[in-house]
Scaffold this active site. Structure first.
Site, PDB file in Angstrom:
ATOM      1  N   GLU A  18       0.722  -1.294   0.019  1.00  7.56           N
ATOM      2  CA  GLU A  18      -0.204   0.297  -0.425  1.00  7.56           C
ATOM      3  C   GLU A  18       1.089   1.453   0.263  1.00  7.56           C
ATOM      4  O   GLU A  18       0.514   2.711  -0.562  1.00  7.56           O
ATOM      5  CB  GLU A  18      -0.883   0.043   1.216  1.00  7.56           C
ATOM      6  CG  GLU A  18      -1.915  -1.525   1.022  1.00  7.56           C
ATOM      7  CD  GLU A  18      -3.059  -1.154   0.152  1.00  7.56           C
ATOM      8  OE1 GLU A  18      -3.268   0.434  -0.988  1.00  7.56           O
ATOM      9  OE2 GLU A  18      -4.153  -1.847   0.168  1.00  7.56           O
TER      10      GLU A  18
ATOM     11  N   LYS B  16      -3.636  10.484   1.871  1.00  4.62           N
ATOM     12  CA  LYS B  16      -4.577  10.359   1.452  1.00  4.62           C
ATOM     13  C   LYS B  16      -5.317  11.025   2.054  1.00  4.62           C
ATOM     14  O   LYS B  16      -6.548  10.863   2.128  1.00  4.62           O
ATOM     15  CB  LYS B  16      -4.440   8.703   2.408  1.00  4.62           C
ATOM     16  CG  LYS B  16      -5.869   8.519   2.454  1.00  4.62           C
ATOM     17  CD  LYS B  16      -5.691   6.767   2.925  1.00  4.62           C
ATOM     18  CE  LYS B  16      -7.519   6.548   2.687  1.00  4.62           C
ATOM     19  NZ  LYS B  16      -8.221   5.068   3.264  1.00  4.62           N
TER      20      LYS B  16
ATOM     21  N   ASN C 247      -7.818   2.633  -5.422  1.00  3.37           N
ATOM     22  CA  ASN C 247      -7.652   1.420  -5.065  1.00  3.37           C
ATOM     23  C   ASN C 247      -6.408   0.895  -6.362  1.00  3.37           C
ATOM     24  O   ASN C 247      -7.478  -0.121  -6.998  1.00  3.37           O
ATOM     25  CB  ASN C 247      -9.738   0.790  -5.931  1.00  3.37           C
ATOM     26  CG  ASN C 247     -10.024   1.500  -4.624  1.00  3.37           C
ATOM     27  OD1 ASN C 247      -9.722   1.228  -4.047  1.00  3.37           O
ATOM     28  ND2 ASN C 247     -11.139   2.528  -5.183  1.00  3.37           N
TER      29      ASN C 247
ATOM     30  N   HIS D 293      -6.073  -2.702  -7.316  1.00  2.91           N
ATOM     31  CA  HIS D 293      -7.216  -3.260  -6.061  1.00  2.91           C
ATOM     32  C   HIS D 293      -7.917  -4.208  -6.897  1.00  2.91           C
ATOM     33  O   HIS D 293      -9.093  -5.138  -6.147  1.00  2.91           O
ATOM     34  CB  HIS D 293      -7.798  -2.177  -4.969  1.00  2.91           C
ATOM     35  CG  HIS D 293      -7.274  -2.094  -4.035  1.00  2.91           C
ATOM     36  ND1 HIS D 293      -5.612  -1.043  -4.337  1.00  2.91           N
ATOM     37  CD2 HIS D 293      -7.140  -2.148  -2.860  1.00  2.91           C
ATOM     38  CE1 HIS D 293      -5.309  -0.898  -2.774  1.00  2.91           C
ATOM     39  NE2 HIS D 293      -6.474  -1.473  -2.274  1.00  2.91           N
TER      40      HIS D 293
ATOM     41  N   HIS E 176      -3.903  -8.610   1.739  1.00  2.00           N
ATOM     42  CA  HIS E 176      -4.207  -8.374   0.893  1.00  2.00           C
ATOM     43  C   HIS E 176      -2.671  -7.215   0.241  1.00  2.00           C
ATOM     44  O   HIS E 176      -2.743  -7.155  -0.774  1.00  2.00           O
ATOM     45  CB  HIS E 176      -5.092  -7.010   1.571  1.00  2.00           C
ATOM     46  CG  HIS E 176      -5.404  -5.863   1.085  1.00  2.00           C
ATOM     47  ND1 HIS E 176      -6.607  -5.586   0.426  1.00  2.00           N
ATOM     48  CD2 HIS E 176      -4.996  -4.706   0.798  1.00  2.00           C
ATOM     49  CE1 HIS E 176      -6.914  -5.163  -0.732  1.00  2.00           C
ATOM     50  NE2 HIS E 176      -6.030  -4.036   0.139  1.00  2.00           N
TER      51      HIS E 176
HETATM   52  N1  GLY Z   1      -8.801   1.686   0.984  1.00  2.00           N
HETATM   53  C1  GLY Z   1      -9.473   2.713  -0.047  1.00  2.00           C
HETATM   54  C2  GLY Z   1      -9.825   3.637   0.612  1.00  2.00           C
HETATM   55  O1  GLY Z   1      -9.758   4.208   1.732  1.00  2.00           O
HETATM   56  O2  GLY Z   1     -10.193   4.657  -0.468  1.00  2.00           O
END
Ligand code: GLY
Length: 374
Positions: free
Chosen positions: A188, A230, A248, A251, A268
């Site tokens: 990630e 993020k 994603n 993903h 994952h």
């Molecule tokens: N793990 C992807 C999100 O939080 O959008």
């Protein structure tokens, strides 16, 4: 030399804004809970993590006059169920938690997702705090408010967007994380480099396997960088109507491999490592991704010891069918996130048909091995 400096990142979401503290041995940050938690706070954790860190957290809560109520849940994705949420809610009710109470998730992504979901519906919503103890949870699942459980029909099919009040990413907790889990989280971390930050991607490649040690001095800075990316994405698109989909990357195939292999067989990060190579191949074939990108990503995966190949146990057609069942797909076509090159996501997301997905699977198999055809 270890970096003892604490970093703080804000997730700015109006009245739901919150801070992420990142550093080593920083459980005392829980003191901020005294502003919104009543007398009782549920600590949700699983037995192994509780044994390692439960007492430390318990003592910090007592210091601010809060009575902790430990609630242990079994470890592992297969326990992220509707039934387990029911048990958790009943435990809270039996312990007398009320509207003024709060919850803490002390653990990895499974504990965080379940605690957040239970908090979103207990008495129509109580505050909760994330204390993620895996790398994957520190850089991804504890931030951004996605909570929920798996259903027999698929992963994360029931849930809510529900933001925490605070995230405490204590890097010291990674010292007890198994190496395979640490590597899973690294997938990630690499993802953030591929979609948004070419310097981060290069830093990770240059540091190599030394990053599998949680004591590596670069970790506080790297985790903070991931959380900042993020936070920026979630601020723009909290409920994934658009740009949040970039998180994603890799993903679509990754989730399908996880589901087909049986939840828990592949971690994952191991599945999305393969998925990110595949997304680069597909993006190159469709003209969205710079040629040669998949080799660069595959090189990183090899460097960190990930398998690059799509598991031989799976048939090409069943993988395509599974990708078409993804909750983000519509009428057989599947939405894919591509990068234009390492460090730069290509938006908007693209709808891909089954012939294109199949061709890229075959190319992936030819280059990275483990072919299986019906
Ligand atoms: N793990 C992807 C999100 O939080 O959008």
């Amino acid at each position: 030399m270890q970096d003892g400096i604490k970093r703080t990142i804000e997730v700015p979401l109006d009245d739901r804004s919150y801070l992420i503290h990142i550093g080593r041995s920083i459980f005392q940050e829980i003191g901020a809970m005294s502003a919104y938690a009543g007398r009782h706070v549920a600590i949700v954790s699983h037995p192994v993590i509780w044994k390692l860190y439960g007492d430390q957290l318990f003592q910090e809560l007592l210091k601010i006059g809060i009575i902790p109520v430990p609630c242990l849940v079994p470890a592992g994705e297969r326990h992220k169920t509707w039934a387990q949420i029911g048990k958790l809610l009943r435990t809270w009710a039996e312990a007398g938690l009320d509207r003024g109470s709060a919850a803490i998730a002390l653990g990895g992504g499974v504990v965080g997702d379940m605690t957040g979901f239970a908090a979103s519906c207990y008495m129509r919503g109580i505050p909760f705090v994330q204390i993620p103890t895996t790398l994957l949870a520190q850089v991804d699942s504890s931030v951004g408010g996605k909570t929920g459980v798996d259903l027999p029909e698929g992963k994360n099919l029931a849930g809510a967007f529900y933001q925490p009040e605070l995230v405490i990413a204590d890097i010291s907790t990674l010292n007890t994380l198994p190496r395979r889990q640490m590597r899973s989280g690294l997938a990630e971390v690499l993802k953030y480099g591929y979609i948004q930050d070419v310097q981060l991607a290069s830093q990770l490649t240059n540091s190599g396997v030394s990053l599998l040690k949680s004591t590596h001095r670069e970790w506080p800075e790297i985790i903070a960088r991931c959380c900042q990316i993020k936070s920026d994405v979630v601020q723009q698109d909290e409920r994934e109507g658009g740009v949040r989909a970039m998180l994603n990357y890799g993903h679509t195939l990754g989730h399908s491999i996880e589901a087909l292999m049986g939840l828990g067989h592949m971690l994952h990060g191991e599945a999305i490592a393969v998925g990110m190579i595949y997304a680069a191949i597909l993006g190159e074939q469709l003209g969205y991704t710079e040629q040669g990108t998949h080799q660069r990503i595959a090189h990183d995966m090899d460097l960190f010891g990930f398998s690059q190949s799509i598991p031989a146990l799976l048939y090409d057609q069943e993988i395509v069918q599974q990708m078409s069942r993804d909750k983000k797909s519509a009428r057989g076509s599947v939405k894919f996130v591509f990068i234009s090159s390492v460090g730069s996501v290509s938006l908007p997301i693209v709808t891909v048909d089954s012939t294109q997905m199949l061709k890229a699977i075959q190319t992936h198999r030819e280059i990275y091995g483990e072919s299986r055809e019906k």
